[in-house]
Design a protein around this motif. Sequence first.
Motif, mmCIF file in Angstrom:
data_model
loop_
_atom_site.group_PDB
_atom_site.id
_atom_site.type_symbol
_atom_site.label_atom_id
_atom_site.label_comp_id
_atom_site.label_asym_id
_atom_site.label_seq_id
_atom_site.Cartn_x
_atom_site.Cartn_y
_atom_site.Cartn_z
ATOM 1 N N ASP A 36 60.446 -7.027 6.399
ATOM 2 C CA ASP A 36 59.156 -7.654 6.688
ATOM 3 C C ASP A 36 59.294 -9.183 6.629
ATOM 4 O O ASP A 36 60.107 -9.728 5.884
ATOM 5 C CB ASP A 36 58.107 -7.182 5.681
ATOM 6 N N TYR A 37 58.499 -9.850 7.437
ATOM 7 C CA TYR A 37 58.518 -11.306 7.478
ATOM 8 C C TYR A 37 57.082 -11.826 7.417
ATOM 9 O O TYR A 37 56.167 -11.220 7.982
ATOM 10 C CB TYR A 37 59.152 -11.818 8.780
ATOM 11 N N LYS A 38 56.914 -12.962 6.782
ATOM 12 C CA LYS A 38 55.646 -13.675 6.849
ATOM 13 C C LYS A 38 55.779 -14.700 7.966
ATOM 14 O O LYS A 38 56.717 -15.505 7.976
ATOM 15 C CB LYS A 38 55.330 -14.367 5.520
ATOM 16 N N ILE A 39 54.882 -14.643 8.930
ATOM 17 C CA ILE A 39 54.974 -15.529 10.092
ATOM 18 C C ILE A 39 54.688 -16.969 9.672
ATOM 19 O O ILE A 39 53.694 -17.252 8.998
ATOM 20 C CB ILE A 39 54.007 -15.071 11.200
ATOM 21 N N LYS A 40 55.583 -17.876 10.094
ATOM 22 C CA LYS A 40 55.494 -19.280 9.696
ATOM 23 C C LYS A 40 55.092 -20.165 10.871
ATOM 24 O O LYS A 40 55.252 -19.789 12.038
ATOM 25 C CB LYS A 40 56.849 -19.747 9.150
ATOM 26 N N ASN A 41 54.616 -21.349 10.545
ATOM 27 C CA ASN A 41 54.248 -22.341 11.551
ATOM 28 C C ASN A 41 55.516 -22.935 12.163
ATOM 29 O O ASN A 41 56.427 -23.366 11.440
ATOM 30 C CB ASN A 41 53.416 -23.453 10.903
ATOM 31 N N ILE A 42 55.584 -22.977 13.493
ATOM 32 C CA ILE A 42 56.779 -23.470 14.178
ATOM 33 C C ILE A 42 57.069 -24.925 13.823
ATOM 34 O O ILE A 42 58.218 -25.377 13.897
ATOM 35 C CB ILE A 42 56.641 -23.296 15.710
#
Length: 593
Positions: free
Chosen positions: A292-298
Amino acid sequence: METKLKIAIIDSGVYHAHKDFFETKIYEITPSGSPVKSNVRNGHGTAVYNIIRKECAKGCELINIRAVESQEVDVDVLIRALNLAIELEVKIINLSLGVTVCLDMENLREVCHRAYDNGIILISAFSNDGSMSFPAAFPEVIGVTSEESITKSNNFYYVEDNVINVVARGGIQRLAWNEPEYMFLGGNSFACAHVTAIISKLISRNTTVEEAHRMLQENAVKTIQLNYSDQKQNFIPIKRAAVFPFSKEIQGILAHQNLIDFEIDAVYDIKYSGRVGANVSQLMPYARIMMDYKIKNIRDIDFNNIDTMIIGHRDKLKNKVKKEDVFHDLAENCVKNQVQIFSLDDLDEYKISKGYVYTPAVLKKEVLPKRQGKLFRYNKPILGVFGTSSKQGKFTLQLLLREKIMKRGYSIGQLGTEPTAELFGFDYVFPIGYNSLVELQNEEAVQYINMQMQSICEKEPDIIIVGCQSGTVSYDYGNISFYLFQQYAFLVATQPDAVILCINYFDELEYIRRTVQFIESSSPSKVIAFVVFPVKLEKEIAGVYGKKTVISEDEFKQRKSIVEKVFGIRTFLLNQDIEEVVNHVIDFFCEEE
């Protein structure tokens, strides 16, 4: 004193009693080296021998090796004959024969390469049926074809190519035969014999194969230059990558991490997407997420832990970030941090340094020379995945088939049409889907795909899987965009033996019937299974792009019963029935053998 130039003629044998051979001593043996006992039944070898006998350099020693007893060439016998010719230390081997489908490519290629290493000049005719054939197509062999425009036996064209090398006289000509004694025939076999005779006059015992090519070019009536430059960029190696944005294609990678051979470090999106801070598992509840990943700001990307940035399609995202060019900044920072880019879209506008970016594309400059339209015939079983529309899970099915079949110990070759296909280990990609970067159409596309398929065959997989995009047959004909030209080219170029057709729960039976009939009439294929995408339309008036809901088990069983009764073709549910699908595929190909 220089020894005689030895020429081996591997063919169907010679009719010794022919009146043209009066007082001619004919040396003929079998591939084992023993004298020939039975009479020749096929006049082909007689014709080839007579051309070479009459036209070759004086003093040549001709050795006939009878390796063909009928119209068919046995590759094992041919290999034995070639080995014998090498042992006899001949200088030239004439092969006015070949096979279009070779089931022992590796050993045939190996013996031809051994002859080449021994300085032997191999000359072989291409098939008269217009297709590629072997050993003529091997780079170690001088491949000969013909044209009606060449009417003199000592005239020929030289071709600057590693497949077709010489074009010679193959039109109708009077030939020595056995029954009757003479025959008016034409073909590449006889063009090959003329070329063997020509070469015998140009070379000496010590001439190398490369020198023979140069001599042919110098003495040709004209040289044909095939304009082709192999400028295709090689796929980039990846160890650890970040992905951006959280789009359909990126979700496909995350859902099948077990099938990629690199690590995913992080998942990024733009802050305006509404997904930053969310977990991937929350947004993909039905997928098998390994990690699982937490989506980050590009804008917060960390380049220290990655060697590659995988960038999905940009067009939908561009509308949300009109005031800032996120992609330009990202590309610039990738180069600055020496991170390579795998992009599904063309990034030429950003003028990225060469070597930093790879985009799945097939460009006009990659078109192969036409080579008289010759195409390869495939020697491996081919399974195709096609569909009745877009958004049916066709790529998911290809990945599942890859995973399950490989787990059973089979080796797989694979040609995909999704731009991410190479990330999963597919051999080649012909990306004709969304925002396609394929510049080829019609016969150019067929020729290019044919070369990709042949390259896969040469890797000797147990089975090849090919997968197409969107539908197969146009549902409507009211707009040019409805016509599926690229899908048709892909179907006829890949020539699958068996097809799994992905269908929708809501597809009309008549449309399914049209699709099956089209596939089976356009290629030597048999539709062996339907795989149902497990969703239905909430409102049919909205069409395939309307809102959908998952079908129930009872709904699938009811639909399965109807479809199997109408078509007599086994029907499965995507994902749930994958093991049964694999069993069905294996059973089909085992029965074919």
